[in-house]
Design an enzyme around this catalytic site. Sequence first.
Site, PDB file in Angstrom:
ATOM      1  N   ASN A   1       0.856  -1.192   0.000  1.00  0.00           N
ATOM      2  CA  ASN A   1       0.000   0.000   0.000  1.00  0.00           C
ATOM      3  C   ASN A   1       0.886   1.234   0.000  1.00  0.00           C
ATOM      4  O   ASN A   1       1.986   1.214   0.551  1.00  0.00           O
ATOM      5  CB  ASN A   1      -0.882   0.019   1.255  1.00  0.00           C
ATOM      6  CG  ASN A   1      -1.780   1.245   1.308  1.00  0.00           C
ATOM      7  OD1 ASN A   1      -2.423   1.608   0.321  1.00  0.00           O
ATOM      8  ND2 ASN A   1      -1.829   1.904   2.454  1.00  0.00           N
TER       9      ASN A   1
ATOM     10  N   HIS B   1       0.831   5.208   1.299  1.00  0.00           N
ATOM     11  CA  HIS B   1       0.106   6.068   2.215  1.00  0.00           C
ATOM     12  C   HIS B   1       0.779   7.437   2.241  1.00  0.00           C
ATOM     13  O   HIS B   1       2.019   7.515   2.335  1.00  0.00           O
ATOM     14  CB  HIS B   1       0.097   5.454   3.617  1.00  0.00           C
ATOM     15  CG  HIS B   1      -0.671   6.259   4.607  1.00  0.00           C
ATOM     16  ND1 HIS B   1      -2.052   6.303   4.612  1.00  0.00           N
ATOM     17  CD2 HIS B   1      -0.266   7.088   5.591  1.00  0.00           C
ATOM     18  CE1 HIS B   1      -2.458   7.117   5.574  1.00  0.00           C
ATOM     19  NE2 HIS B   1      -1.399   7.611   6.181  1.00  0.00           N
TER      20      HIS B   1
ATOM     21  N   ASP C   1      -2.886   0.875   7.928  1.00  0.00           N
ATOM     22  CA  ASP C   1      -1.644   1.638   7.722  1.00  0.00           C
ATOM     23  C   ASP C   1      -0.525   1.195   8.661  1.00  0.00           C
ATOM     24  O   ASP C   1       0.291   1.999   9.106  1.00  0.00           O
ATOM     25  CB  ASP C   1      -1.907   3.150   7.840  1.00  0.00           C
ATOM     26  CG  ASP C   1      -2.904   3.631   6.796  1.00  0.00           C
ATOM     27  OD1 ASP C   1      -2.947   3.027   5.699  1.00  0.00           O
ATOM     28  OD2 ASP C   1      -3.647   4.583   7.076  1.00  0.00           O
TER      29      ASP C   1
HETATM   30  C1  GAR Z   1      -2.489   9.099  -3.078  1.00  0.00           C
HETATM   31  O1  GAR Z   1      -2.004  10.280  -2.505  1.00  0.00           O
HETATM   32  C2  GAR Z   1      -2.356   7.965  -2.073  1.00  0.00           C
HETATM   33  O2  GAR Z   1      -1.235   8.031  -1.275  1.00  0.00           O
HETATM   34  C3  GAR Z   1      -3.602   8.168  -1.265  1.00  0.00           C
HETATM   35  O3  GAR Z   1      -4.599   8.488  -2.204  1.00  0.00           O
HETATM   36  C4  GAR Z   1      -4.008   9.169  -3.307  1.00  0.00           C
HETATM   37  C5  GAR Z   1      -4.426   8.480  -4.593  1.00  0.00           C
HETATM   38  O4  GAR Z   1      -4.014   9.212  -5.714  1.00  0.00           O
HETATM   39  N1  GAR Z   1      -3.938   6.985  -0.532  1.00  0.00           N
HETATM   40  C6  GAR Z   1      -4.514   7.004   0.677  1.00  0.00           C
HETATM   41  O5  GAR Z   1      -4.832   8.022   1.252  1.00  0.00           O
HETATM   42  C7  GAR Z   1      -4.764   5.629   1.263  1.00  0.00           C
HETATM   43  N2  GAR Z   1      -5.226   5.731   2.605  1.00  0.00           N
HETATM   44  P1  GAR Z   1      -3.996   8.521  -7.157  1.00  0.00           P
HETATM   45  O6  GAR Z   1      -5.367   7.885  -7.379  1.00  0.00           O
HETATM   46  O7  GAR Z   1      -3.759   9.652  -8.095  1.00  0.00           O
HETATM   47  O8  GAR Z   1      -2.901   7.488  -7.165  1.00  0.00           O
END
Ligand code: GAR
EC number: 2.1.2.2
Length: 196
Positions: free
Chosen positions: A107, A109, A145
Amino acid sequence: MKRVAIFISGGGSNMLRLVDSMTGDHPGRPVLVLSNRADAGGIAAAAARGIATAVVDHRPFKGDRAGFEAALQAELDRAAPDILCLAGFMRVLTAGFVMPWAGRMLNIHPSLLPKYRGLDTHARALAAGDAEHGCTVHEVTPELDEGPILGQARVAVAQDDTPDTLAARVLAMEHQLYPAVLRRFAQGDRSPLLLP
Ligand code: GAR
């Protein structure tokens, strides 16, 4: 060659970076991009690259997490991946789903874990007055997480940062970190990668 599945919920910019990295001598190849939202922009982008896609909408499974996760697993059974990457997948997965994937699920984060598990990580880093922030790729374990850290990238916080400006700089680092970690992971290297 490792078969790689990627779960998304939105734009999928991290997913596209992962997909585009898996060419040439890369030890992985993308075999499935799955979203829990049919309108996730990343689904169309993955399909346009010729990658198998699937949508498993979580809404019909309201109150039935086991049913939702069984539907996810059914798609994985079809695609038979070796590695599962969560890339902006915004549904919490229970131990029943996670445990069979232990050691094979990653994952990303948007914080320097163990700081700021959960949501609103950029606003929380700003509110705390942190001088640095960043992102983490980790193995997924049943606790949200948590799990062994495979890589982190740091970003300096500027005086005039807002959650949006900080998020944009962290996302740019995510795009470097996740493909680099996946490549190493697919080669069997789980030692933490620190960027920059
Ligand atoms: C990213 O910033 C990722 O780290 C976050 O969502 C965004 C997705 O962007 N993930 C979380 O917050 C998971 N808890 P993307 O769809 O453009 O890759």
